[in-house]
Design a protein around this motif. Structure first.
Motif, PDB file in Angstrom:
ATOM      1  N   TYR A  50       5.776 -45.608   3.364  1.00 23.01           N
ATOM      2  CA  TYR A  50       6.823 -45.278   3.619  1.00 23.01           C
ATOM      3  C   TYR A  50       7.876 -46.184   3.018  1.00 23.01           C
ATOM      4  O   TYR A  50       8.860 -45.963   2.812  1.00 23.01           O
ATOM      5  N   TYR A 170       8.907 -37.197   7.907  1.00 23.96           N
ATOM      6  CA  TYR A 170       9.494 -38.629   8.210  1.00 23.96           C
ATOM      7  C   TYR A 170       9.766 -39.357   7.015  1.00 23.96           C
ATOM      8  O   TYR A 170       8.863 -39.498   6.128  1.00 23.96           O
ATOM      9  N   MET A 341       4.364 -39.961  11.897  1.00 28.09           N
ATOM     10  CA  MET A 341       4.332 -40.193  10.751  1.00 28.09           C
ATOM     11  C   MET A 341       2.864 -39.637  10.200  1.00 28.09           C
ATOM     12  O   MET A 341       2.120 -39.500  10.814  1.00 28.09           O
TER      13      MET A 341
END
Length: 821
Positions: A50, A170, A341
């Protein structure tokens, strides 16, 4: 050589039940280790993924200490031949137009307009639809909450409407709440085409930031642009992958390795117990082998091969189970976090490491028995048989050394924890004897005469039984300490947040606050103080090793809101006023790696500067990953003048929830977030609540693993006493009485392990609560729920382990056992 392997296989499988129990201990131990190593690597990969998604392929970005700046300000970047790609972005706060009764606060949404949704400087993992630069891009949680799919229309109050062209997973850029309760403190985030957003808002030629990619290093261009933007409201920063401000997960890795270490420790003890007992039982066999010409190395090699066989089989079965457990653990762990996630299980390297550990740790824990087997004395063994003796001297030595190590309770050092755990193991024979005296009447009541015998038998193999109970105690103590820390941490976090939050509400605007805004805020009946909070962000800096990092720098002043805590706060305020210098939060200081008095390199809006770090302070802001600077120096030398946040302190009797809706009504044209101190406390401590559930699971698993050791010990005790049990049966003892005796022994071992574990956990918690580092943050608060669970699970699983062994004892043949004796 092949014969040696066959002989070793015959030896370890001679007693199939003992082989199975020992093997089960190895399998569970290595599976726990594998799952924790996989969880460690996968968690690290998730946050790296991420981070990189947020950074994408961008090298630098141009921002402003005001809401927006003109596109003309970055014309030199567009004309530079070294710049290979650019991405323009404009942020604007808006509100969903919905048919429900949601408040303005809940309907708040930040729209990010970009000129190219397919840019390599932007990574959006598409679930459905296409990035066609014509419609809206929304995260899946928003699509689910609004019940929208690709092609549906979303309307915005006083702006317009647009169709959804893509739904994405996400991503940090579009992080949004998944329910309306979460929307009270966090706004939604979506993406739109830049031209469409400009048409809606009339903000033609305006930008919030520009990202760009370059050929080569780009340091010369970076410095050139720093000089160009030096006297404007625009500044340039490297794009850095650093999410430590939003993710304080360092403690997770400690948890993973602690559970893995405990698992290895307990499994290793089970292996040691089995091999050592096997060696002691076969002393006569080894003596005969040596008298027939076997060398010491040959005998040791025979035992080593037995251990390797156990290790290979245990690893072959345990590692695949560990991979499966690791997947389940990751699903549970990521469910703790606020956002949904995704992850890809990183199992290859952890599997390799686990295989190595699985083969090595049984050998390491068996080195002493292996050596002892080779050193068997022919004459002494043939003369004395397989007799073993309890040494009073050894008992006294254990008690004296254990008592000495227990004095580390009064020493404030991290080594004290290890010393206390070692002392627990050494003192356990004494604890077992004390509990035996106390519980002997109880055993007699519940088990009758077999209960009396169980208490007496406990001392025949005192050290072995005490070590078995001690291993259970150590596992319980460590898990109870973890659970106590997690249960009391929210209170510590709450106190720290209230002390360093700076007020009761933090109100964030997308444009700098004006004096008129502040006057209006002070006119509210509930507001006692309205103080601007100046936060320079994002600011990049370098560690001592030259690694680029990113954090926020807050302006502080003696007369302003309290944003940090220190025993010398007044002196620090004065020192900050003298020369441009900086204070670092604890996590930022640790990451920096330097010492107080040294200089940290920071890319400020005014250019690269070397600022002296005058101290390290406690703060709840960004979990300590932050810096503080005098307000005047931040405005002037540093180059940041505007405040986008306002801290409100309320009068007694009022709370932030009452004021929240009014703020959104009065400042809806530029307000972007209203957060109460309670929201911050809830956000910080919510993950800890989920972690407590994981602790409960690990508590039961660790007790279960230790109970396998209990079953193994009782089984070995039973087999050693086969002649004795046969004699008892011949004198009239029934099978049921034999079972009661063995179960009574298991009950004593399990109960002593649980009691010792609870007492040790209390001692460790006391040491933690009194340490200088954690005093005031971790309180002496007993985790009663976990203690009750430990008591129930410890006794229940120990009784189950004893029942398994008692079944073997009750089947002992009277005649054959008497012949053996």
């Amino acid at each position: 050589m092949l014969n040696m392997w066959r002989i070793s296989w015959r030896n370890i499988t001679q007693n199939k039940k003992r082989f199975f129990i020992s093997m089960l201990g190895i399998i569970l131990g290595i599976s726990f280790v594998t799952s924790m190593l996989i969880a460690d690597k996968t968690t690290n990969d998730v946050f790296d993924y991420y981070e990189q998604m947020y950074v994408a392929n961008a090298d630098y970005w141009v921002l402003s200490d005001e809401h927006t700046y003109s596109e003309d300000a970055v014309s030199s970047i567009l004309a530079n031949p070294d710049v290979t790609e650019t991405m323009f972005a404009l942020d604007k706060q808006a509100f969903f137009e919905l048919e429900g009764d949601q408040t303005l606060n809940q309907r708040s949404v930040r729209i990010t307009g970009v000129n190219n949704q397919n840019s390599s400087l932007l990574k959006l993992p598409v679930i459905d639809g296409d990035l066609d630069n014509e419609g809206l891009v929304i995260p899946d949680v928003v699509a689910n909450l609004l019940n929208k799919k690709v092609g549906d229309t979303i309307r915005f109050t006083d702006l317009g409407e647009a169709k959804v062209s893509a739904i994405v997973e996400y991503t940090q850029l579009l992080a949004s709440p998944s329910d309306w309760d979460g929307a009270e403190s966090n706004n939604f985030r979506i993406m739109a085409p830049l031209d469409l957003l400009r048409d809606w808002t009339g903000m033609d030629n305006e930008l919030s930031y520009v990202r760009f990619q370059i050929n080569g290093e780009g340091e010369e261009l970076f410095q050139s642009l720093q000089n160009e933007f030096g006297n404007s409201n625009v500044y340039i920063q490297p794009v850095v992958a650093d999410d430590l401000q939003s993710n304080d997960i360092g403690g997770l890795y400690t948890f993973f390795y602690l559970i893995a270490g405990l698992s290895i420790f307990i499994s290793g003890f089970i292996v040691f117990n089995m091999i050592y007992t096997s060696v002691m039982e076969r002393k006569k066999e080894f003596a005969i082998m040596k008298s027939l010409g076997y060398l010491q190395s040959s005998v040791s090699r025979l035992i080593l091969i037995e251990v390797i066989l156990l290790a290979l089989i245990g690893t072959a079965i345990g590692v695949p189970i560990g991979i499966w457990l690791g997947d389940i653990f990751m699903q549970t762990l990521l469910g703790v976090f606020e956002f949904d996630m995704v992850y890809t299980l990183n199992w290859k390297m952890p599997t390799f490491i686990s295989v190595v550990i699985g083969i090595l740790f049984p050998v390491v824990f068996s080195l002493f028995p292996i050596y002892n087997a080779g050193k068997t004395s022919v004459l002494m063994t043939l003369k004395m048989g397989n007799q073993t003796y309890s040494s009073t001297r050894q008992f006294v030595l254990r008690v004296v050394v254990g008592g000495g190590l227990l004095s580390f309770i009064f020493i404030d050092h991290s080594a004290s924890y290890l010393a206390i755990l070692i002392s627990v193991i050494l003192l356990f024979p004494l604890l077992l004897l004390v509990l035996k005296r106390i519980l002997k009447p109880v055993l007699k009541v519940f088990f009758g005469y077999p209960g009396n015998l169980a208490a007496q038998n406990l001392t025949q193999q005192l050290n072995r039984n005490a070590n078995t109970a001690a291993i259970l105690a150590v596992g319980i103590a460590v898990i109870l300490l973890l659970s106590a820390v997690i249960e009391s941490a929210p209170e510590g976090y709450e106190n720290e947040i209230r002390d360093t939050y700076g007020g009761d509400l933090r109100v964030t605007s997308e444009a700098p606050w004006t004096n008129q805004d502040r006057t209006k805020l002070l006119s509210y009946d509930s507001v006692a103080k309205a103080e601007p909070l100046t936060e320079a962000a994002p600011i990049t800096w370098e560690t001592i090793d030259g690694e680029k990092k990113q954090f926020s720098v807050f302006a502080v002043d003696k007369e302003g809101p309290a944003l940090f805590e220190s025993s010398k706060k007044e002196n620090l305020y004065n020192d900050l006023t003298k020369e441009p210098s900086i204070l670092l939060g604890e996590r930022a200081f640790d990451e920096w790696g330097g010492n107080v008095g040294e200089y940290i390199s920071i890319n400020t809006p005014s250019g690269k500067q070397q600022l002296e770090v005058i101290d390290v302070v406690k703060t709840s802001n960004y979990s300590g990953y932050v810096a503080f600077m005098n307000e005047n120096h931040l405005n002037n030398e540093f180059g940041w003048a505007n405040s986008f946040d306002m801290l409100l302190t309320l009068l007694d009797g009022y709370n932030g929830e009452q004021l929240r809706d009014q703020l959104w009504l009065d400042f809806s044209n530029h307000l972007s977030k209203v957060e109460t101190v309670e929201d911050e406390i809830k956000s910080t401590t919510s993950a800890l609540s989920g972690m407590n559930e994981l602790i409960l699971i690990m508590l039961v698993l660790i007790i279960g693993l230790a109970s396998i050791g209990t079953a193994n010990t009782l089984l070995m005790n039973t087999l050693e006493r086969a002649p004795e049990i046969g004699t008892m049966r011949a004198l009239g003892f029934t099978k049921q009485q034999v079972k009661k005796m063995i179960v009574g022994e298991g009950f004593l071992i399990g109960l002593s392990g649980v009691i010792g574990g609870i007492l040790s956990g209390v001692v460790l918690l006391y040491v933690t609560s009194q340490s200088e580092l954690l005093r005031g943050f971790i309180s002496f608060q007993l985790p009663l729920r976990n203690i009750i669970l430990a008591l129930i699970a410890g006794i229940s699983l120990s009784l189950f382990a004893a029942w398994i062994s008692s079944a073997t004892a009750s089947k002992i043949n009277i005649i054959s056992s008497l012949k053996k004796g």
